[in-house]
Design an enzyme around this catalytic site. Structure first.
Site, short mmCIF file in Angstrom:
data_model
loop_
_atom_site.label_atom_id
_atom_site.label_comp_id
_atom_site.label_asym_id
_atom_site.label_seq_id
_atom_site.Cartn_x
_atom_site.Cartn_y
_atom_site.Cartn_z
CE LYS A 68 -4.05 -1.98 2.06
NZ LYS A 68 -5.11 -1.93 3.15
CG ASP A 104 -8.28 0.49 3.21
OD1 ASP A 104 -9.05 -0.52 2.91
OD2 ASP A 104 -7.23 0.11 3.11
#
Length: 284
Positions: A68, A104
């Protein structure tokens, strides 16, 4: 055919392909979503896999552990959420560019509002300062957090997140292990962003007796959906936001980015996905 993917390690059990292909069916879009596992956890391996799927005509890919933060370096453009969090879980591959997003961050906001409405997050004790923790930590200020109290087995990780939040103009402080009890007592919300509670690492991230008097709780773990932490929180009267809420809404947000098409009614998707894939919960 819209070719989409997920780049990560140990992703064989991911439900992302099922969610995105269902979204495609319900929105009359032909979607093919494939899991992509690089050879190892290096940036070089990630970049090789990204180049491979771009050459194959993929229009987007999700990104998960351990890439990420690596994913940002591959991007030509990053949005504000990525700049805040310092990580990306969604890459749009369009017009020869790689554009980075963090769903997210946005998915948590949608999930929180869907569960507890306009209740301000207030002062929050957050356990776990890894990749998901960073996204949730910043997103909390979009739902009324006043201060984040961060604890982690790695003091370095926790302090790094605290520093980043404070530098962004918000308020956070590090909580040492011996001070967790006092932090829980002053918190309005409890957040678990550790793997504790997963089927493979059962248990509680916080002692049950410390769950008392808060208003709400969130657990990033969603296998199982009803973790010990959420069951205890529910029993004590806290409002619940589940890890499945995060998974579901981050997927919706990513799908909208990939396709440019808004999912205007999420309830049919929610109902069909839970029924088809036996997503069972006694709490939600």
């Amino acid at each position: 055919m819209l070719h989409l993917g997920l780049i990560g390690q140990a992703i064989a059990a991911s439900r992302s392909p099922s969610l995105h292909m269902m979204l495609g069916e319900l929105n009359q879009l032909p979607v093919d979503y494939q899991l992509q596992e690089p050879e190892n956890d290096t940036a070089e391996s990630f970049n090789a896999k990204l180049a491979e799927i771009r050459a194959l005509g993929f229009v987007g890919t999700n990104v998960t552990f351990p890439y990420k933060q690596i994913a940002i370096d591959s991007a030509d453009e990053v949005n504000d959420a990525v700049k805040k969090v310092g990580a990306s879980n969604t890459l749009l591959l369009k017009d020869g560019k790689v554009c980075a997003f963090n769903t997210d961050y946005t998915g948590f906001i949608r999930g929180y509002k869907g569960r507890v409405g306009d209740l301000p997050a207030g002062k929050v004790l957050m356990i776990g300062a890894g990749g998901v923790g960073r996204a949730i930590g910043f997103a909390l200020f979009e739902v009324g957090a006043t201060e984040i109290l961060v604890t982690d087995l790695s003091e370095r990780s926790a302090q790094s997140l605290v520093d980043a939040i404070n530098e962004a103009g918000y308020k956070a402080r590090f909580v040492a292990k011996e001070d967790i009890s006092a932090a829980a007592a002053e918190a309005d919300g409890l957040v678990n962003c550790t793997p504790v509670g997963h089927l493979k690492s059962p248990g509680m991230p916080l002692a049950a007796e410390l769950i008392q008097g808060q208003k709400w709780a969130f657990d990033a773990v969603y296998t199982p959906m009803d973790t010990e932490f959420l069951l205890e929180s529910h029993k004590k009267g806290l409002q619940i936001v589940s890890g499945f809420d995060l998974f579901f809404y981050q997927g919706i947000d990513a799908f909208e980015i990939f396709t440019g098409q808004e999912v205007t009614d999420v309830k049919p998707v929610w109902d069909q996905f839970r029924e088809k894939y036996d997503v069972v919960s006694s709490l939600i």
